[in-house]
Design a protein around this motif. Structure first.
Motif, PDB file in Angstrom:
ATOM      1  N   GLU A 151       5.942 -19.923  11.790  1.00 56.37           N
ATOM      2  CA  GLU A 151       4.746 -19.368  11.169  1.00 56.37           C
ATOM      3  C   GLU A 151       4.492 -17.985  11.774  1.00 56.37           C
ATOM      4  O   GLU A 151       4.098 -17.876  12.951  1.00 56.37           O
ATOM      5  N   LEU A 152       4.741 -16.962  11.005  1.00 58.71           N
ATOM      6  CA  LEU A 152       4.473 -15.599  11.445  1.00 58.71           C
ATOM      7  C   LEU A 152       2.965 -15.439  11.611  1.00 58.71           C
ATOM      8  O   LEU A 152       2.200 -15.826  10.723  1.00 58.71           O
ATOM      9  N   PRO A 153       2.505 -14.904  12.746  1.00 62.19           N
ATOM     10  CA  PRO A 153       1.058 -14.739  12.923  1.00 62.19           C
ATOM     11  C   PRO A 153       0.458 -13.844  11.840  1.00 62.19           C
ATOM     12  O   PRO A 153       1.046 -12.833  11.461  1.00 62.19           O
ATOM     13  N   ASP A 154      -0.717 -14.234  11.351  1.00 60.96           N
ATOM     14  CA  ASP A 154      -1.406 -13.424  10.347  1.00 60.96           C
ATOM     15  C   ASP A 154      -2.289 -12.395  11.062  1.00 60.96           C
ATOM     16  O   ASP A 154      -2.435 -12.437  12.291  1.00 60.96           O
ATOM     17  N   PRO A 155      -2.873 -11.457  10.326  1.00 60.36           N
ATOM     18  CA  PRO A 155      -3.686 -10.413  10.971  1.00 60.36           C
ATOM     19  C   PRO A 155      -4.852 -10.956  11.808  1.00 60.36           C
ATOM     20  O   PRO A 155      -5.144 -10.402  12.876  1.00 60.36           O
ATOM     21  N   ALA A 156      -5.482 -12.039  11.375  1.00 58.66           N
ATOM     22  CA  ALA A 156      -6.590 -12.605  12.148  1.00 58.66           C
ATOM     23  C   ALA A 156      -6.100 -13.131  13.499  1.00 58.66           C
ATOM     24  O   ALA A 156      -6.745 -12.919  14.534  1.00 58.66           O
ATOM     25  N   GLU A 157      -4.968 -13.823  13.491  1.00 55.66           N
ATOM     26  CA  GLU A 157      -4.411 -14.334  14.746  1.00 55.66           C
ATOM     27  C   GLU A 157      -3.977 -13.177  15.652  1.00 55.66           C
ATOM     28  O   GLU A 157      -4.218 -13.205  16.868  1.00 55.66           O
ATOM     29  N   MET A 158      -3.362 -12.172  15.068  1.00 48.33           N
ATOM     30  CA  MET A 158      -2.944 -11.010  15.862  1.00 48.33           C
ATOM     31  C   MET A 158      -4.160 -10.383  16.552  1.00 48.33           C
ATOM     32  O   MET A 158      -4.103 -10.054  17.736  1.00 48.33           O
ATOM     33  N   ALA A 159      -5.253 -10.238  15.828  1.00 47.92           N
ATOM     34  CA  ALA A 159      -6.467  -9.648  16.411  1.00 47.92           C
ATOM     35  C   ALA A 159      -7.052 -10.544  17.499  1.00 47.92           C
ATOM     36  O   ALA A 159      -7.421 -10.071  18.583  1.00 47.92           O
ATOM     37  N   ALA A 160      -7.123 -11.836  17.242  1.00 48.60           N
ATOM     38  CA  ALA A 160      -7.730 -12.770  18.188  1.00 48.60           C
ATOM     39  C   ALA A 160      -6.948 -12.894  19.484  1.00 48.60           C
ATOM     40  O   ALA A 160      -7.523 -13.126  20.549  1.00 48.60           O
ATOM     41  N   LEU A 161      -5.611 -12.743  19.406  1.00 49.45           N
ATOM     42  CA  LEU A 161      -4.766 -12.935  20.571  1.00 49.45           C
ATOM     43  C   LEU A 161      -4.191 -11.628  21.113  1.00 49.45           C
ATOM     44  O   LEU A 161      -3.169 -11.642  21.810  1.00 49.45           O
ATOM     45  N   ASN A 162      -4.837 -10.515  20.770  1.00 49.37           N
ATOM     46  CA  ASN A 162      -4.358  -9.218  21.246  1.00 49.37           C
ATOM     47  C   ASN A 162      -2.885  -9.018  20.925  1.00 49.37           C
ATOM     48  O   ASN A 162      -2.094  -8.589  21.777  1.00 49.37           O
ATOM     49  N   GLY A 163      -2.517  -9.361  19.698  1.00 49.25           N
ATOM     50  CA  GLY A 163      -1.120  -9.383  19.295  1.00 49.25           C
ATOM     51  C   GLY A 163      -0.511  -8.014  19.115  1.00 49.25           C
ATOM     52  O   GLY A 163      -1.180  -7.044  18.792  1.00 49.25           O
ATOM     53  N   ARG A 164       0.800  -8.002  19.358  1.00 45.08           N
ATOM     54  CA  ARG A 164       1.581  -6.795  19.112  1.00 45.08           C
ATOM     55  C   ARG A 164       2.980  -7.199  18.653  1.00 45.08           C
ATOM     56  O   ARG A 164       3.551  -8.161  19.165  1.00 45.08           O
ATOM     57  N   PHE A 165       3.457  -6.489  17.652  1.00 47.87           N
ATOM     58  CA  PHE A 165       4.836  -6.685  17.218  1.00 47.87           C
ATOM     59  C   PHE A 165       5.711  -5.839  18.132  1.00 47.87           C
ATOM     60  O   PHE A 165       5.372  -4.694  18.447  1.00 47.87           O
ATOM     61  N   VAL A 166       6.809  -6.413  18.569  1.00 48.14           N
ATOM     62  CA  VAL A 166       7.701  -5.708  19.472  1.00 48.14           C
ATOM     63  C   VAL A 166       9.116  -5.693  18.907  1.00 48.14           C
ATOM     64  O   VAL A 166       9.488  -6.583  18.145  1.00 48.14           O
ATOM     65  N   GLY A 167       9.869  -4.695  19.268  1.00 50.99           N
ATOM     66  CA  GLY A 167      11.260  -4.610  18.827  1.00 50.99           C
ATOM     67  C   GLY A 167      12.095  -5.650  19.545  1.00 50.99           C
ATOM     68  O   GLY A 167      11.767  -6.110  20.631  1.00 50.99           O
ATOM     69  N   ALA A 168      13.155  -6.031  18.905  1.00 47.85           N
ATOM     70  CA  ALA A 168      14.034  -7.038  19.518  1.00 47.85           C
ATOM     71  C   ALA A 168      15.442  -6.535  19.520  1.00 47.85           C
ATOM     72  O   ALA A 168      16.167  -6.609  18.639  1.00 47.85           O
TER      73      ALA A 168
END
Length: 168
Positions: A151-168
């Motif tokens: 389950e890819l995090p949605d924008p609400a989850e990203m905001a709530a958990l201080n999310g960041r997409f990172v390169g791999a």
């Protein structure tokens, strides 16, 4: 040393979570917890063949409980913790975010979102070379099973958990 926080590393199989988590732990002066290492070391030699889902999940739950208790101690003395526990489902990420909140520690979600073909190629290469991040053989059926859970995090989850997409 960086601020003591719970760093949740999430992505599907072959996304580069373990490699990223090891680098992050080094860069932050943090403590890296990898569920695959715990499971292989503690339980894999005794595992039923073929692997049974309920048997595996019960042991993962036990490992995660011990990992969290140790991680909580590390954060309490100012050491960042990098949790490489898969975090394929939103509920799993939220469980650890809630535990971190109870420990009065911030959470940072690191998301590795890599195309499926790239990830499968990485898994095949890891199976063949058995390099630094190899913990166990991952066959196509196991890979595909995890895909059904991702389950890819949605924008609400990203905001709530201080999310960041990172390169791999």
């Amino acid at each position: 040393m960086a601020e003591a926080a719970f760093h949740l590393i999430c992505g599907s199989t072959g996304a580069g979570k373990s490699t990223y988590a090891q680098t992050l732990a080094h860069d932050l002066g943090g403590l890296h917890f990898a569920i695959d290492q715990w499971m292989v070391t503690l339980f894999w030699q005794d595992s039923p063949q073929p692997i049974e889902f309920d048997w595996t999940m019960a042991r993962i739950d036990r490992c995660e409980a011990m990992i969290f208790e140790t991680a909580k101690q590390a954060v309490s003395i100012g050491v960042p913790v990098i949790l490489d526990l898969g975090f394929t489902k939103a509920a799993h990420r939220q469980k650890f975010a809630d535990l971190a909140k109870q420990a009065n520690a911030p959470v940072i979600l690191h998301v590795l979102d890599v195309p499926v073909d790239t990830r499968w190629a990485r898994v095949q290469a890891r199976n063949a070379t058995k390099g630094e991040t190899y913990a166990m053989e991952v066959d196509r059926s196991m890979f595909d099973f995890v895909e059904t859970m991702w389950e890819l995090p949605d924008p609400a989850e990203m905001a709530a958990l201080n999310g960041r997409f990172v390169g791999a």
